[in-house]
Design an enzyme around this catalytic site. Structure first.
Site, mmCIF file in Angstrom:
data_model
loop_
_atom_site.group_PDB
_atom_site.id
_atom_site.type_symbol
_atom_site.label_atom_id
_atom_site.label_comp_id
_atom_site.label_asym_id
_atom_site.label_seq_id
_atom_site.Cartn_x
_atom_site.Cartn_y
_atom_site.Cartn_z
ATOM 1 N N ASP A 57 0.823 -1.198 0.000
ATOM 2 C CA ASP A 57 0.000 0.000 0.000
ATOM 3 C C ASP A 57 0.862 1.254 0.000
ATOM 4 O O ASP A 57 1.850 1.343 0.734
ATOM 5 C CB ASP A 57 -0.888 0.003 1.252
ATOM 6 C CG ASP A 57 -1.672 1.288 1.376
ATOM 7 O OD1 ASP A 57 -2.624 1.456 0.606
ATOM 8 O OD2 ASP A 57 -1.313 2.123 2.224
ATOM 9 N N TYR A 62 2.067 10.410 0.081
ATOM 10 C CA TYR A 62 3.138 10.019 0.998
ATOM 11 C C TYR A 62 4.445 10.596 0.473
ATOM 12 O O TYR A 62 4.928 10.205 -0.595
ATOM 13 C CB TYR A 62 3.280 8.503 1.108
ATOM 14 C CG TYR A 62 2.113 7.764 1.721
ATOM 15 C CD1 TYR A 62 1.059 8.413 2.357
ATOM 16 C CD2 TYR A 62 2.065 6.384 1.651
ATOM 17 C CE1 TYR A 62 0.010 7.704 2.907
ATOM 18 C CE2 TYR A 62 1.022 5.667 2.208
ATOM 19 C CZ TYR A 62 0.000 6.336 2.830
ATOM 20 O OH TYR A 62 -1.046 5.617 3.377
#
Length: 132
Positions: A57, A62
């Site tokens: 994931d 991010y």
């Protein structure tokens, strides 16, 4: 490892997945979580794959996409053994269409994620929404 069907896709995913929010460590928020780079990511992914984990994931938000870049490089030679789940909707710029779940933003997000992950195709695209 136990595997489960992913909705109606026919894909079998491991009951455990590996999250990569610590990959890249770019910016104040994500660098506080960790700054895993490619060599260490390869080692961690190897441990996971050996244990039967096949779902990784990540998200374009991010570390401003750096997590996807590190994951893409670390998965070289293992792509046929894994599935990647990525998310978008996070702001990717200051423009009014650079966040959210519009068709425009999601298409750009998918293309950007595929580029950062060093992939040319997507196996499955699913849009989910959450009201937190």
């Amino acid at each position: 490892m136990e595997y489960r069907l992913l909705g109606g896709s026919g894909l079998k995913v491991s009951a455990l997945s590996f999250g990569t929010a610590t990959f890249g460590g770019k910016g104040d928020f994500f660098s506080a979580w960790g700054a895993t780079e490619v060599d260490e990511a390869r080692r961690l992914i190897g441990i996971c794959v050996d244990a039967g984990v096949n779902l990784f994931d990540t998200a374009d938000g991010y570390s401003d996409g750096r997590s996807e870049e590190v994951l893409g490089k670390a998965l070289e030679g293992k792509r046929d053994k894994v599935l990647i789940s990525t998310k978008s909707g996070f702001p990717t710029g200051s423009g009014p269409n650079q966040e959210g779940s519009s068709r425009y933003h999601l298409r750009n997000a998918i293309e950007g994620s595929l580029r950062r992950l060093a992939r040319t195709t997507s196996t499955s695209t699913t849009c989910t929404a959450s009201t937190l």
